[in-house]
Design an enzyme around this catalytic site. Structure first.
Site, PDB file in Angstrom:
ATOM      1  N   THR A  43       0.748  -3.302  13.791  1.00  0.00           N
ATOM      2  CA  THR A  43       1.099  -4.854  13.851  1.00  0.00           C
ATOM      3  C   THR A  43       2.088  -5.152  15.613  1.00  0.00           C
ATOM      4  OG1 THR A  43       0.841  -6.072  12.754  1.00  0.00           O
ATOM      5  CG2 THR A  43       1.401  -7.168  13.801  1.00  0.00           C
ATOM      6  N   TYR A 132      -2.056  -1.280   3.772  1.00  0.00           N
ATOM      7  CA  TYR A 132      -1.603  -2.514   3.874  1.00  0.00           C
ATOM      8  C   TYR A 132      -2.097  -4.077   3.658  1.00  0.00           C
ATOM      9  CZ  TYR A 132       1.656  -4.820   7.762  1.00  0.00           C
ATOM     10  OH  TYR A 132       2.487  -5.450   8.059  1.00  0.00           O
ATOM     11  N   ILE A 202       8.666   0.715   6.374  1.00  0.00           N
ATOM     12  CA  ILE A 202       7.797   0.926   7.037  1.00  0.00           C
ATOM     13  C   ILE A 202       8.599  -0.488   8.285  1.00  0.00           C
ATOM     14  CG2 ILE A 202       5.348   0.453   8.691  1.00  0.00           C
ATOM     15  CD1 ILE A 202       4.688   2.150   6.449  1.00  0.00           C
TER      16      ILE A 202
END
Length: 289
Positions: A43, A132, A202
């Site tokens: 993203t 995710y 992350i």
């Protein structure tokens, strides 16, 4: 296992095109300054507005530039499993070490549908998969029982958890009976996540402060949460400012102040307000004084 400070990389643009020179420079700069891994085309990399050709080129360039110095976990998410397979297979061919896969947004599948989506990707590639889980963006939540079921598949090796539910990792750890990379997807709660058994994050903020972020993650892995909290307190204003307006406008503006790339984003992400720019500039000056 994947662990430590993993960079949710921005994708630099110049005049509407991917700035490949700046992207290659970012890879080298991040590795030089302590990144434990690189995660392109998530993203933060503006994957929703990259073309398929651009997506694949960014993954290939990052893998090529990294030259095996740190793991590359390529974004390969889609709400269309056919497209996700295509991205995942390309990432494997390009030399990525693993893929990061998100699913569910807009079509809102059931837990069984989510399982079958990830299984389809799993069965199509030979490299590891990080699942995710980000309900605020994907709308659906991958429940602990589903995550445990996914973990039974040999190449599903970890989760990026952006639920902000700090009890989630404990529920998942009780159900998952193999080595598994529990990675936070939220900078502000990253050390709290690690305190419950996580191994890394992350991170968006690590784009801008990779040295400090890497030191913080290393401290948690060594059990030195006093030192980790000290660094977290230095970074907390950065976390807040970078996410005050839709990401990655904040990260790109901060990167532009460091001379890493320009601040250009693609619509519908728009430039920051002058107040946020001023605040980020002050934070950068304080971090890099």
């Amino acid at each position: 296992m994947f662990r430590g400070s993993l960079i949710a990389m921005i994708t630099p643009f110049i005049n509407g095109q991917v700035d490949e020179k700046a992207l290659a420079g970012l890879v080298d700069w991040q590795i030089k300054h302590g990144a434990h891994g690189l995660v392109p085309v998530g993203t933060t990399g503006e994957s929703p507005t990259l073309t398929e050709e651009e997506h694949k080129r960014v993954v290939a360039l990052v893998a090529e530039q990294a030259q095996g110095r740190v793991p590359v976990i390529a974004g390969a998410g889609s709400n269309n499993p056919v497209e996700a397979v295509r991205y995942a297979q390309h990432a494997q061919q390009a030399g990525a070490d693993a893929v990061l896969c998100v699913a569910g947004y807009y079509n809102r599948p059931s837990q069984e549908g989510l399982y079958q989506h990830f299984k389809m990707v799993h069965d199509a590639i030979d490299i590891p998969i990080i699942v995710y889980n980000i309900p605020p963006r994907a709308v659906v939540d991958i429940k602990p029982e589903t995550m445990a079921r996914l973990a039974e598949l040999p190449r599903i090796v970890g989760v990026k958890d952006a639920t902000t539910d700090l009890a989630r990792i404990s529920r998942e750890r009780m159900l998952i009976n193999k080595p598994f990379s529990f990675l936070s997807g939220d900078d502000m709660t990253a050390i709290a996540y690690n305190a419950s058994g996580g191994q890394g994050c992350i991170s968006v903020s690590a784009n801008i402060a990779p040295d400090l972020y890497g030191q913080m993650q290393t401290a948690t892995l060594q059990g030195d949460f006093r030192e980790a909290l000290r660094i977290h307190d230095l970074l907390a204003p950065l976390h807040e400012a970078l996410f005050r307006e839709p990401s990655p406008a904040g990260a790109k503006y901060a990167a532009s102040l460091l001379g890493l790339c320009n601040e250009e984003c693609r619509l519908p992400i728009v430039p920051l307000s002058e107040q946020t720019k001023s605040d980020i500039k002050n934070i950068i000056n304080e971090l890099y004084k």
